[in-house]
Design a protein around this motif. Structure first.
Motif, PDB file in Angstrom:
ATOM      1  N   ASN A 190      -0.738   7.119   1.574  1.00  0.00           N
ATOM      2  CA  ASN A 190       0.267   7.580   0.609  1.00  0.00           C
ATOM      3  C   ASN A 190       1.494   8.116   1.339  1.00  0.00           C
ATOM      4  O   ASN A 190       2.048   9.156   0.979  1.00  0.00           O
ATOM      5  CB  ASN A 190      -0.308   8.661  -0.312  1.00  0.00           C
ATOM      6  CG  ASN A 190      -1.178   8.078  -1.402  1.00  0.00           C
ATOM      7  OD1 ASN A 190      -0.996   6.939  -1.820  1.00  0.00           O
ATOM      8  ND2 ASN A 190      -2.139   8.866  -1.875  1.00  0.00           N
ATOM      9  N   THR A 191       1.899   7.381   2.342  1.00  0.00           N
ATOM     10  CA  THR A 191       3.005   7.801   3.193  1.00  0.00           C
ATOM     11  C   THR A 191       4.119   6.764   3.193  1.00  0.00           C
ATOM     12  O   THR A 191       3.856   5.565   3.296  1.00  0.00           O
ATOM     13  CB  THR A 191       2.523   8.039   4.628  1.00  0.00           C
ATOM     14  OG1 THR A 191       1.541   9.074   4.639  1.00  0.00           O
ATOM     15  CG2 THR A 191       3.676   8.454   5.524  1.00  0.00           C
ATOM     16  N   VAL A 192       5.349   7.226   3.093  1.00  0.00           N
ATOM     17  CA  VAL A 192       6.514   6.366   3.157  1.00  0.00           C
ATOM     18  C   VAL A 192       7.342   6.774   4.370  1.00  0.00           C
ATOM     19  O   VAL A 192       7.398   7.955   4.722  1.00  0.00           O
ATOM     20  CB  VAL A 192       7.347   6.443   1.856  1.00  0.00           C
ATOM     21  CG1 VAL A 192       7.896   7.849   1.639  1.00  0.00           C
ATOM     22  CG2 VAL A 192       8.482   5.429   1.889  1.00  0.00           C
ATOM     23  N   GLN A 243      14.521   3.005  -1.761  1.00  0.00           N
ATOM     24  CA  GLN A 243      13.269   3.116  -2.503  1.00  0.00           C
ATOM     25  C   GLN A 243      12.382   1.927  -2.180  1.00  0.00           C
ATOM     26  O   GLN A 243      12.874   0.830  -1.919  1.00  0.00           O
ATOM     27  CB  GLN A 243      13.499   3.178  -4.017  1.00  0.00           C
ATOM     28  CG  GLN A 243      12.196   3.372  -4.800  1.00  0.00           C
ATOM     29  CD  GLN A 243      12.388   3.401  -6.293  1.00  0.00           C
ATOM     30  OE1 GLN A 243      12.986   4.332  -6.836  1.00  0.00           O
ATOM     31  NE2 GLN A 243      11.886   2.382  -6.972  1.00  0.00           N
ATOM     32  N   ILE A 244      11.083   2.155  -2.233  1.00  0.00           N
ATOM     33  CA  ILE A 244      10.117   1.083  -2.025  1.00  0.00           C
ATOM     34  C   ILE A 244       9.087   1.122  -3.142  1.00  0.00           C
ATOM     35  O   ILE A 244       8.646   2.192  -3.557  1.00  0.00           O
ATOM     36  CB  ILE A 244       9.444   1.200  -0.635  1.00  0.00           C
ATOM     37  CG1 ILE A 244       8.580  -0.031  -0.355  1.00  0.00           C
ATOM     38  CG2 ILE A 244       8.631   2.484  -0.530  1.00  0.00           C
ATOM     39  CD1 ILE A 244       8.139  -0.127   1.106  1.00  0.00           C
ATOM     40  N   LEU A 258      11.798   9.112   9.721  1.00  0.00           N
ATOM     41  CA  LEU A 258      11.298  10.174   8.866  1.00  0.00           C
ATOM     42  C   LEU A 258      10.003   9.724   8.194  1.00  0.00           C
ATOM     43  O   LEU A 258       9.812   8.546   7.933  1.00  0.00           O
ATOM     44  CB  LEU A 258      12.325  10.534   7.786  1.00  0.00           C
ATOM     45  CG  LEU A 258      13.739  10.872   8.262  1.00  0.00           C
ATOM     46  CD1 LEU A 258      14.613  11.229   7.055  1.00  0.00           C
ATOM     47  CD2 LEU A 258      13.713  12.007   9.268  1.00  0.00           C
ATOM     48  N   SER A 259       9.140  10.685   7.902  1.00  0.00           N
ATOM     49  CA  SER A 259       7.886  10.400   7.218  1.00  0.00           C
ATOM     50  C   SER A 259       7.758  11.270   5.983  1.00  0.00           C
ATOM     51  O   SER A 259       8.277  12.385   5.945  1.00  0.00           O
ATOM     52  CB  SER A 259       6.690  10.664   8.139  1.00  0.00           C
ATOM     53  OG  SER A 259       6.729   9.838   9.282  1.00  0.00           O
ATOM     54  N   THR A 308      15.524   1.222   7.339  1.00  0.00           N
ATOM     55  CA  THR A 308      14.418   0.427   6.824  1.00  0.00           C
ATOM     56  C   THR A 308      13.371   1.347   6.214  1.00  0.00           C
ATOM     57  O   THR A 308      12.909   2.286   6.871  1.00  0.00           O
ATOM     58  CB  THR A 308      13.759  -0.414   7.926  1.00  0.00           C
ATOM     59  OG1 THR A 308      14.724  -1.296   8.508  1.00  0.00           O
ATOM     60  CG2 THR A 308      12.621  -1.247   7.346  1.00  0.00           C
ATOM     61  N   ILE A 309      13.006   1.083   4.966  1.00  0.00           N
ATOM     62  CA  ILE A 309      11.975   1.868   4.311  1.00  0.00           C
ATOM     63  C   ILE A 309      10.678   1.071   4.310  1.00  0.00           C
ATOM     64  O   ILE A 309      10.681  -0.144   4.084  1.00  0.00           O
ATOM     65  CB  ILE A 309      12.387   2.268   2.871  1.00  0.00           C
ATOM     66  CG1 ILE A 309      11.365   3.237   2.257  1.00  0.00           C
ATOM     67  CG2 ILE A 309      12.562   1.035   1.986  1.00  0.00           C
ATOM     68  CD1 ILE A 309      11.827   3.860   0.941  1.00  0.00           C
ATOM     69  N   SER A 310       9.572   1.733   4.566  1.00  0.00           N
ATOM     70  CA  SER A 310       8.270   1.082   4.590  1.00  0.00           C
ATOM     71  C   SER A 310       7.222   2.093   4.145  1.00  0.00           C
ATOM     72  O   SER A 310       7.519   3.274   3.979  1.00  0.00           O
ATOM     73  CB  SER A 310       7.947   0.545   5.988  1.00  0.00           C
ATOM     74  OG  SER A 310       7.905   1.590   6.939  1.00  0.00           O
ATOM     75  N   LYS A 311       5.983   1.624   3.959  1.00  0.00           N
ATOM     76  CA  LYS A 311       4.941   2.543   3.521  1.00  0.00           C
ATOM     77  C   LYS A 311       3.552   2.117   3.957  1.00  0.00           C
ATOM     78  O   LYS A 311       3.311   0.955   4.290  1.00  0.00           O
ATOM     79  CB  LYS A 311       4.987   2.699   1.989  1.00  0.00           C
ATOM     80  CG  LYS A 311       4.504   1.492   1.212  1.00  0.00           C
ATOM     81  CD  LYS A 311       4.894   1.580  -0.267  1.00  0.00           C
ATOM     82  CE  LYS A 311       4.387   2.853  -0.923  1.00  0.00           C
ATOM     83  NZ  LYS A 311       2.914   2.803  -1.187  1.00  0.00           N
TER      84      LYS A 311
END
Length: 123
Positions: free
Chosen positions: A77-79, A50-51, A20-21, A69-72
């Motif tokens: 300005n995208t997670v 949360q990141i 997901l974006s 896995t959360i990343s950004k």
């Protein structure tokens, strides 16, 4: 003016992967921590991950540790939320939100929310 937009949801089978974006725009949310929540059918919204803006610290709900896995990408300005080994219980509307008040995982800490994107995992 602040806008939060999610994308990437869909219908998958048990064991599949999906990413997901979420893009947040507006000066107010620049450099703010961002997170993901989800709301299964008939249930209340629950914290997923949360990141922090730096990307050095992440937080996960026990139910998704080791699978999500959360990343950004700060420049955009995208997670992202990379989901692996999906299970039927992961079926929910997934929401992206911007944390402007502090406590991780508490819904009232997030002032800006997206419209949500549906993730459905078939058995």
């Amino acid at each position: 003016q602040v806008q939060v937009v999610e994308s990437g949801g869909g219908l998958v089978q048990t064991g599949d992967s999906l990413t997901l974006s979420c893009t947040a725009s507006g000066r107010t949310v620049t450099n703010a921590p961002m997170g993901w929540f989800r709301q299964p059918p008939g249930k209340e919204r629950e914290f997923v991950a949360q990141i922090m803006w730096s990307g050095n610290y992440t937080f996960y709900a026990d139910s998704v540790k080791g699978r999500f896995t959360i990343s950004k990408d700060n420049a955009k300005n995208t997670v992202y939320l990379q989901m692996r080994s999906l299970k039927p219980e992961d079926t929910a509307v997934y929401y992206c939100a911007v944390n402007t008040r502090g406590i991780v995982g508490r819904p009232t800490s997030y002032d800006y929310w997206g419209q949500g994107t549906q993730v459905t995992v078939s058995s």
